[in-house]
Design an enzyme around this catalytic site. Structure first.
Site, PDB file in Angstrom:
ATOM      1  N   ASN A 147       0.818  -1.219   0.000  1.00 16.34           N
ATOM      2  CA  ASN A 147       0.000   0.000   0.000  1.00 16.34           C
ATOM      3  C   ASN A 147       0.853   1.272   0.000  1.00 16.34           C
ATOM      4  O   ASN A 147       0.359   2.349   0.310  1.00 16.34           O
ATOM      5  CB  ASN A 147      -1.009  -0.007   1.160  1.00 16.34           C
ATOM      6  N   GLN A 314      -5.402   3.720  18.275  1.00 19.80           N
ATOM      7  CA  GLN A 314      -6.407   3.494  17.239  1.00 19.80           C
ATOM      8  C   GLN A 314      -7.313   2.352  17.659  1.00 19.80           C
ATOM      9  O   GLN A 314      -6.778   1.300  18.007  1.00 19.80           O
ATOM     10  CB  GLN A 314      -5.729   3.209  15.894  1.00 19.80           C
TER      11      GLN A 314
HETATM   12  P1  NAI Z   1      10.174   1.672   3.575  1.00 21.58           P
HETATM   13  O1  NAI Z   1      10.777   0.670   4.462  1.00 21.58           O
HETATM   14  O2  NAI Z   1      10.239   1.503   2.088  1.00 21.58           O
HETATM   15  O3  NAI Z   1      10.793   3.118   3.891  1.00 21.58           O
HETATM   16  C1  NAI Z   1      11.089   3.554   5.170  1.00 21.58           C
HETATM   17  C2  NAI Z   1      12.254   4.529   5.057  1.00 21.58           C
HETATM   18  O4  NAI Z   1      12.417   5.174   6.312  1.00 21.58           O
HETATM   19  C3  NAI Z   1      13.571   3.849   4.724  1.00 21.58           C
HETATM   20  O5  NAI Z   1      14.135   4.446   3.576  1.00 21.58           O
HETATM   21  C4  NAI Z   1      14.430   4.114   5.973  1.00 21.58           C
HETATM   22  O6  NAI Z   1      15.788   4.262   5.680  1.00 21.58           O
HETATM   23  C5  NAI Z   1      13.800   5.402   6.478  1.00 21.58           C
HETATM   24  N1  NAI Z   1      14.093   5.679   7.878  1.00 21.58           N
HETATM   25  C6  NAI Z   1      14.026   4.832   8.940  1.00 21.58           C
HETATM   26  N2  NAI Z   1      14.403   5.481  10.062  1.00 21.58           N
HETATM   27  C7  NAI Z   1      14.695   6.745   9.708  1.00 21.58           C
HETATM   28  C8  NAI Z   1      15.147   7.878  10.414  1.00 21.58           C
HETATM   29  N3  NAI Z   1      15.372   7.813  11.735  1.00 21.58           N
HETATM   30  N4  NAI Z   1      15.348   9.033   9.742  1.00 21.58           N
HETATM   31  C9  NAI Z   1      15.148   9.096   8.405  1.00 21.58           C
HETATM   32  N5  NAI Z   1      14.724   8.038   7.661  1.00 21.58           N
HETATM   33  C10 NAI Z   1      14.509   6.883   8.316  1.00 21.58           C
HETATM   34  O7  NAI Z   1       8.649   1.823   4.032  1.00 21.58           O
HETATM   35  P2  NAI Z   1       7.439   2.563   3.310  1.00 21.58           P
HETATM   36  O8  NAI Z   1       6.639   1.605   2.484  1.00 21.58           O
HETATM   37  O9  NAI Z   1       7.929   3.796   2.658  1.00 21.58           O
HETATM   38  O10 NAI Z   1       6.543   2.905   4.598  1.00 21.58           O
HETATM   39  C11 NAI Z   1       7.027   3.808   5.586  1.00 21.58           C
HETATM   40  C12 NAI Z   1       6.086   3.855   6.777  1.00 21.58           C
HETATM   41  O11 NAI Z   1       4.834   4.421   6.384  1.00 21.58           O
HETATM   42  C13 NAI Z   1       5.698   2.492   7.355  1.00 21.58           C
HETATM   43  O12 NAI Z   1       6.675   1.985   8.217  1.00 21.58           O
HETATM   44  C14 NAI Z   1       4.407   2.806   8.075  1.00 21.58           C
HETATM   45  O13 NAI Z   1       4.670   3.269   9.379  1.00 21.58           O
HETATM   46  C15 NAI Z   1       3.816   3.942   7.244  1.00 21.58           C
HETATM   47  N6  NAI Z   1       2.672   3.486   6.449  1.00 21.58           N
HETATM   48  C16 NAI Z   1       1.440   4.063   6.670  1.00 21.58           C
HETATM   49  C17 NAI Z   1       0.337   3.603   5.992  1.00 21.58           C
HETATM   50  C18 NAI Z   1      -1.011   4.245   6.169  1.00 21.58           C
HETATM   51  O14 NAI Z   1      -2.021   3.655   5.817  1.00 21.58           O
HETATM   52  N7  NAI Z   1      -1.087   5.463   6.694  1.00 21.58           N
HETATM   53  C19 NAI Z   1       0.418   2.464   5.062  1.00 21.58           C
HETATM   54  C20 NAI Z   1       1.769   2.014   4.812  1.00 21.58           C
HETATM   55  C21 NAI Z   1       2.835   2.486   5.522  1.00 21.58           C
END
Ligand code: NAI
Length: 386
Positions: A147, A314
């Site tokens: 997603n 939530q």
């Molecule tokens: P991803 O794993 O592809 O990207 C996460 C990025 O965050 C990585 O590039 C990582 O290096 C970076 N990161 C981690 N710690 C960090 C820090 N301290 N400072 C800067 N960058 C940091 O994951 P994706 O698919 O982009 O999802 C990210 C987050 O979005 C998920 O973990 C989830 O919490 C949230 N999400 C929310 C949804 C919603 O329905 N609102 C649905 C899907 C994800």
């Protein structure tokens, strides 16, 4: 045979849908960058139907019961006497979605004597105590990418609706009004603004790509720097830290997971360094921001708008201050649960279950914790306390 305990949100208040707004979903050939879509051996649902609610059952019942397993589905997830707590002690597998999370606390790990696998149907496994999963040797997996684009689209929508002040204008129309001055006095163009993302993983990068044609200045910070050709093609400015990036931005979007490095990041101190009248969009996780500091920043005008779809806890209680704070564009947690996304994460959940039951490895990119360590996507994007 295994017991699978699945926590899903309630059906619509007027019952499980008998028909839908559209017929089916567009066919996708894969994710950006080449990751393949989920590959279960089969699916028992029609893509485009509601799968994330209790009656949708993520389309898993036929498959699981056909293989002799037990599937328990409930929305009753909180409080010591919840159905979830009662069913947990002999569950082998727990599944929930971040929109309606089964909070897997350390105490619940103690109760879950048979637990081997926790699946996030979607992305973001912070509702599971990852340190406890590491200690207990429980595997945690999520349906990476399922997603991410859904959320990126929601972020773009929320940026535009805040900057242009869309929601108050819509209210005026519904109430029969027509005062143009009222609806333009906080309305701006996005063009020319500086927009930055905290994290440029799957969602953050997709947001940057979608915003590039709006002729904005794009910024990002991430613990993994993007390849130079990506930075050049989107004309990105990289910042060493969030603190370095936010003072130059008119719009900030948060796209990092919630883990010890990001928890509470946007408190009074960081918010006070933002431009007066900046916009903040958080579709990642609520606890990356300080709830009351956000309210204060909107009241003082430091922030001109705040939007997102993530809350804590939530479901959010009726008196949660974000429901009534000024200039917000919040939705319930929904961006990653479009009908389009549900088809992908339901298929991905089945793929993970098939691997688990057949003793095949779960895809590396789906793994958060395995064998007592952060693994795969977990090792890339998360940290633990211990
Ligand atoms: P991803 O794993 O592809 O990207 C996460 C990025 O965050 C990585 O590039 C990582 O290096 C970076 N990161 C981690 N710690 C960090 C820090 N301290 N400072 C800067 N960058 C940091 O994951 P994706 O698919 O982009 O999802 C990210 C987050 O979005 C998920 O973990 C989830 O919490 C949230 N999400 C929310 C949804 C919603 O329905 N609102 C649905 C899907 C994800």
């Amino acid at each position: 045979m295994a017991k699978v305990l699945c926590v899903l949100y309630d059906d619509p208040v007027d019952g499980y849908p008998k028909e839908y707004a559209r017929d089916g979903l567009p066919e996708l050939s894969g994710y950006p960058g080449g990751q393949t879509l989920p590959t279960p051996s089969a699916i028992d649902f029609t893509p485009g139907v509601l799968l994330g609610s209790v009656s949708g059952e993520l389309g898993l019942r036929e498959y699981l019961e056909g293989a002799g397993h037990t599937l328990v589905v409930t929305s009753d997830k909180d409080g010591a006497d919840s159905t979830f707590d009662r069913e947990l002690p002999d569950a082998d597998v727990v599944i929930s979605q971040p929109f309606w999370p089964a909070y897997m606390t350390a105490e619940r790990f103690e109760k879950a004597r048979n637990l081997k696998l926790i699946i996030t149907a979607g992305i973001g496994s912070d509702h599971t105590d990852l340190d406890a999963a590491v200690r207990k040797g429980v595997t945690v997996a999520e349906v990476t990418y399922s997603n991410s684009i859904s959320v990126a689209e929601h972020v773009v929508m929320m940026i535009l609706s805040l900057v242009r002040d869309y929601l108050p204008a819509w209210e005026v129309v519904k109430e029969g009004g027509w005062n143009i001055a009222d609806v333009v006095k906080r309305s701006y163009d996005l063009e020319g603004m500086h927009v930055g993302t905290v994290a440029a993983g799957r969602i953050g990068l997709a947001v940057l790509k979608r915003l590039a044609p709006f002729d904005v200045h794009l910024h990002y910070t991430d613990r993994h720097r993007l390849p130079r050709e990506v930075e050049e093609s989107l004309n990105l400015t990289w910042h060493e830290s969030t603190a370095d990036m936010v003072p130059v931005c008119d719009v900030v979007t948060i796209n990092a997971p919630l883990h010890p490095e990001t928890e509470g990041l946007f408190g009074d101190e960081l918010l006070s360094t933002m431009k007066r009248g900046a916009y903040l969009i958080d579709t990642a996780r609520a606890r990356i921001t300080d709830r009351d500091a956000i309210v204060r920043a909107l009241q003082s005008g430091r922030l001109a708008g705040y939007a997102g779809d993530v809350w804590f806890p939530q479901p959010a209680p009726p008196d949660h201050p974000w429901r009534t704070m000024p200039h917000h564009g919040m939705t319930p947690h929904m961006s990653g649960s479009s009908l389009s996304a549900q088809a992908r994460y339901s298929a991905g959940t089945r793929e993970i279950l098939e691997c688990f039951f057949e003793g095949r490895p779960i895809r590396e990119e789906y793994l958060i914790v395995e064998g007592g360590h952060l693994a795969g996507a977990g090792a890339h994007s998360y940290s633990t306390k211990e």
